[in-house]
Design an enzyme around this catalytic site. Structure first.
Site, mmCIF file in Angstrom:
data_model
loop_
_atom_site.group_PDB
_atom_site.id
_atom_site.type_symbol
_atom_site.label_atom_id
_atom_site.label_comp_id
_atom_site.label_asym_id
_atom_site.label_seq_id
_atom_site.Cartn_x
_atom_site.Cartn_y
_atom_site.Cartn_z
ATOM 1 N NE ARG A 286 -3.572 -0.108 2.633
ATOM 2 C CZ ARG A 286 -4.199 0.071 3.805
ATOM 3 N NH1 ARG A 286 -4.041 -0.836 4.778
ATOM 4 N NH2 ARG A 286 -4.928 1.149 4.015
ATOM 5 C CG ASN B 180 -9.377 7.848 3.389
ATOM 6 O OD1 ASN B 180 -10.054 6.872 3.692
ATOM 7 N ND2 ASN B 180 -9.778 8.757 2.527
ATOM 8 C CB VAL B 181 -3.875 5.221 6.650
ATOM 9 C CG1 VAL B 181 -4.694 4.968 7.909
ATOM 10 C CG2 VAL B 181 -4.096 4.080 5.655
ATOM 11 C CG HIS C 215 -8.928 4.851 11.274
ATOM 12 N ND1 HIS C 215 -9.924 4.475 10.400
ATOM 13 C CD2 HIS C 215 -9.514 4.903 12.488
ATOM 14 C CE1 HIS C 215 -11.053 4.272 11.077
ATOM 15 N NE2 HIS C 215 -10.831 4.536 12.350
ATOM 16 C CB CYS D 184 9.986 2.223 17.816
ATOM 17 S SG CYS D 184 10.930 0.980 18.714
ATOM 18 C CB CYS E 121 11.971 3.668 22.154
ATOM 19 S SG CYS E 121 12.207 3.987 20.395
HETATM 20 C C1 BV8 Z 1 -11.974 0.128 18.467
HETATM 21 C C2 BV8 Z 1 -6.431 1.715 9.424
HETATM 22 C C3 BV8 Z 1 -12.036 -0.039 20.822
HETATM 23 C C4 BV8 Z 1 -5.707 0.462 9.066
HETATM 24 C C5 BV8 Z 1 -8.725 1.035 9.822
HETATM 25 C C6 BV8 Z 1 -15.238 -6.914 17.513
HETATM 26 C C7 BV8 Z 1 -14.026 -6.902 18.183
HETATM 27 C C8 BV8 Z 1 -13.277 -5.738 18.292
HETATM 28 C C9 BV8 Z 1 -13.718 -4.574 17.718
HETATM 29 C C10 BV8 Z 1 -14.925 -4.604 17.050
HETATM 30 C C11 BV8 Z 1 -15.677 -5.734 16.926
HETATM 31 N N1 BV8 Z 1 -16.786 -5.440 16.202
HETATM 32 C C12 BV8 Z 1 -16.751 -4.146 15.847
HETATM 33 C C13 BV8 Z 1 -15.637 -3.615 16.365
HETATM 34 C C14 BV8 Z 1 -15.181 -2.251 16.239
HETATM 35 C C15 BV8 Z 1 -14.233 -2.222 15.064
HETATM 36 C C16 BV8 Z 1 -15.052 -2.111 13.804
HETATM 37 O O1 BV8 Z 1 -15.618 -1.070 13.548
HETATM 38 N N2 BV8 Z 1 -15.101 -3.190 13.030
HETATM 39 C C17 BV8 Z 1 -15.856 -3.136 11.792
HETATM 40 C C18 BV8 Z 1 -15.200 -4.085 10.782
HETATM 41 C C19 BV8 Z 1 -17.302 -3.518 12.069
HETATM 42 N N3 BV8 Z 1 -13.466 -1.013 15.256
HETATM 43 C C20 BV8 Z 1 -12.268 -1.080 15.829
HETATM 44 O O2 BV8 Z 1 -11.721 -2.092 16.121
HETATM 45 C C21 BV8 Z 1 -11.673 0.294 16.111
HETATM 46 N N4 BV8 Z 1 -11.163 0.316 17.438
HETATM 47 O O3 BV8 Z 1 -13.158 -0.136 18.375
HETATM 48 O O4 BV8 Z 1 -11.300 0.278 19.669
HETATM 49 C C22 BV8 Z 1 -11.733 -1.477 21.098
HETATM 50 C C23 BV8 Z 1 -10.517 -1.771 21.668
HETATM 51 C C24 BV8 Z 1 -10.241 -3.112 21.942
HETATM 52 C C25 BV8 Z 1 -11.180 -4.119 21.624
HETATM 53 C C26 BV8 Z 1 -12.393 -3.772 21.035
HETATM 54 C C27 BV8 Z 1 -12.679 -2.454 20.741
HETATM 55 C C28 BV8 Z 1 -10.515 0.560 15.156
HETATM 56 C C29 BV8 Z 1 -11.056 0.749 13.754
HETATM 57 C C30 BV8 Z 1 -9.937 1.258 12.869
HETATM 58 C C31 BV8 Z 1 -9.455 0.144 11.988
HETATM 59 N N5 BV8 Z 1 -8.467 0.687 11.038
HETATM 60 N N6 BV8 Z 1 -7.816 1.586 9.007
HETATM 61 C C32 BV8 Z 1 -5.595 0.337 7.579
HETATM 62 O O5 BV8 Z 1 -6.097 1.180 6.822
HETATM 63 O O6 BV8 Z 1 -4.958 -0.660 7.182
HETATM 64 S S1 BV8 Z 1 -10.308 0.842 9.269
HETATM 65 C C33 BV8 Z 1 -10.214 0.987 7.580
HETATM 66 O O7 BV8 Z 1 -11.333 0.403 7.062
HETATM 67 C C34 BV8 Z 1 -10.277 2.420 7.158
HETATM 68 O O8 BV8 Z 1 -9.541 3.289 7.952
HETATM 69 C C35 BV8 Z 1 -11.744 2.711 7.178
HETATM 70 O O9 BV8 Z 1 -12.142 3.165 8.421
HETATM 71 C C36 BV8 Z 1 -12.313 1.354 6.945
HETATM 72 C C37 BV8 Z 1 -12.829 1.318 5.562
HETATM 73 O O10 BV8 Z 1 -13.975 2.016 5.604
HETATM 74 P P1 BV8 Z 1 -14.282 3.071 4.455
HETATM 75 O O11 BV8 Z 1 -13.257 4.136 4.460
HETATM 76 O O12 BV8 Z 1 -15.681 3.464 4.621
HETATM 77 O O13 BV8 Z 1 -14.063 2.267 3.105
HETATM 78 P P2 BV8 Z 1 -15.078 1.221 2.443
HETATM 79 O O14 BV8 Z 1 -14.344 0.519 1.350
HETATM 80 O O15 BV8 Z 1 -15.754 0.422 3.509
HETATM 81 O O16 BV8 Z 1 -16.191 2.151 1.783
HETATM 82 C C38 BV8 Z 1 -15.833 2.997 0.687
HETATM 83 C C39 BV8 Z 1 -17.063 3.820 0.383
HETATM 84 O O17 BV8 Z 1 -16.736 4.763 -0.639
HETATM 85 C C40 BV8 Z 1 -18.230 2.997 -0.122
HETATM 86 O O18 BV8 Z 1 -19.415 3.412 0.517
HETATM 87 C C41 BV8 Z 1 -18.282 3.344 -1.631
HETATM 88 O O19 BV8 Z 1 -19.606 3.313 -2.127
HETATM 89 C C42 BV8 Z 1 -17.747 4.747 -1.620
HETATM 90 N N7 BV8 Z 1 -17.117 5.181 -2.871
HETATM 91 C C43 BV8 Z 1 -16.344 4.453 -3.728
HETATM 92 N N8 BV8 Z 1 -15.916 5.247 -4.728
HETATM 93 C C44 BV8 Z 1 -16.398 6.502 -4.487
HETATM 94 C C45 BV8 Z 1 -17.164 6.463 -3.304
HETATM 95 N N9 BV8 Z 1 -17.787 7.542 -2.791
HETATM 96 C C46 BV8 Z 1 -17.653 8.712 -3.483
HETATM 97 N N10 BV8 Z 1 -16.923 8.834 -4.610
HETATM 98 C C47 BV8 Z 1 -16.297 7.758 -5.144
HETATM 99 N N11 BV8 Z 1 -15.589 7.894 -6.282
HETATM 100 ZN ZN ZN Z 2 12.812 2.145 19.303
#
Ligand code: BV8
Ligand code: ZN
Length: 248
Positions: free
Chosen positions: A75, A108-109, A125, A133, A136
């Site tokens: 990526r 977005n990242v 995110h 790291c 540290c």
């Molecule tokens: C948290 C960084 C507290 C990394 C990302 C069970 C166990 C543990 C947690 C959970 C669980 N169930 C639910 C959760 C919460 C979980 C969660 O939400 N899971 C989801 C899958 C249901 N969340 C977490 O874990 C968060 N932390 O809750 O902490 C905690 C602590 C300990 C234990 C439990 C809880 C952390 C979430 C952050 C994860 N990191 N990214 C990386 O990028 O590699 S998430 C990553 O995916 C992105 O950052 C983004 O957030 C997500 C993708 O989503 P979108 O951006 O919406 O993208 P997507 O493809 O889905 O949609 C694209 C859209 O664009 C579509 O609608 C499409 O139609 C549209 N589109 C396309 N083209 C266009 C367009 N629109 C306009 N114009 C266009 N041209």
């Molecule tokens: Zn270090």
């Protein structure tokens, strides 16, 4: 969406934006799609071929750090070949108009908002361009340079990880607090290019609605945000956002 109803909705959205003193924006992978970056859940989505559990959780990194780094290095390499699109630049123009009444919250990242010139950006995110790291905690911006499969910290020798928020990880406190404040205080909340299924990010939409902000969604298809939106503008953000700017 037929052209007449799109025109009508664009006019209404323009009206809401024109009168808003404070605007907050939540963007997702969709705003970068027209820059050539894969979204997560669309066809050919990023997670396809990769299970989230295998590449984007702390346990995945503990289990197989090389696999995780191969996923993130791929990526990072993509980032070297893409640039912001008209949707990113349109948000810079809205920020130019509103100054500190504008907050851009991104899931977005890819760093494309900052590359486009956005200033008040909350990367809830994290960022592919930064590494952290595990020993540290030093965070460094490595841009899009290619990194070895298992990069190590020059200061303490421990392993580096991508400075992104994995699933089951908490979001960075200060950034998250500022995002909640912006969503809780805005008059108009723009939700752009996100499926709105990831929490707590998607919860910002509820925060905005609960204090009666108008919610304007821009997406190519309905999403989990649509039922909460005052208006949903169906179309690519790289087209819709410049259309809004033209009318402001
Ligand atoms: C948290 C960084 C507290 C990394 C990302 C069970 C166990 C543990 C947690 C959970 C669980 N169930 C639910 C959760 C919460 C979980 C969660 O939400 N899971 C989801 C899958 C249901 N969340 C977490 O874990 C968060 N932390 O809750 O902490 C905690 C602590 C300990 C234990 C439990 C809880 C952390 C979430 C952050 C994860 N990191 N990214 C990386 O990028 O590699 S998430 C990553 O995916 C992105 O950052 C983004 O957030 C997500 C993708 O989503 P979108 O951006 O919406 O993208 P997507 O493809 O889905 O949609 C694209 C859209 O664009 C579509 O609608 C499409 O139609 C549209 N589109 C396309 N083209 C266009 C367009 N629109 C306009 N114009 C266009 N041209
Ligand atoms: Zn270090």
């Amino acid at each position: 969406m037929n052209p007449d109803s799109l025109q009508r909705d664009l006019d209404l959205a323009t009206q809401l934006l024109r009168t808003a003193r404070k605007v907050a924006v939540l963007t997702g992978a969709g705003i970068s799609a027209e820059s050539g970056l894969a979204t997560f859940r669309g066809a050919g989505g990023l997670w396809e071929g990769q299970r989230v559990e295998d590449v984007a959780t702390p346990r995945a990194f503990a289990r197989d750090p090389s696999l995780v780094w191969r996923f993130y290095n791929l990526r990072r390499a993509n980032l070297a070949t893409v640039k912001p699109n008209p949707g990113h630049y349109a948000l810079v123009q809205i920020e130019d108009r509103l100054g500190d009444g504008f907050t851009l919250i991104t899931q977005n990242v890819d760093g494309l908002h900052r590359s486009a010139g956005s200033r008040n950006v909350l990367e809830i995110h994290g960022s592919l361009r930064r590494v952290r790291c595990v020993g540290c905690g030093v965070v460094s911006d490595r841009g899009v340079e290619s990194l070895p499969d298992l990069p190590h910290c020059v200061a303490c020798g421990k392993m580096l990880r991508p400075d992104v928020v994995w699933f089951e990880e908490d979001l960075p406190d200060l950034v998250w607090h500022r995002a909640c404040k912006a969503a809780g205080e805005c008059d108009c909340f723009l939700v752009i290019g996100t499926s709105a299924v990831d929490y707590p990010a998607a919860g910002l939409i509820d925060l905005a609605r609960m204090q009666t902000a108008d919610v304007i969604e821009i997406n190519i298809q309905p999403s989990a945000a649509s039922s909460h939106a005052t208006i949903t503008l169906l179309g690519p953000s790289g087209t819709i956002l410049p259309e809004l700017i033209k009318r402001l």
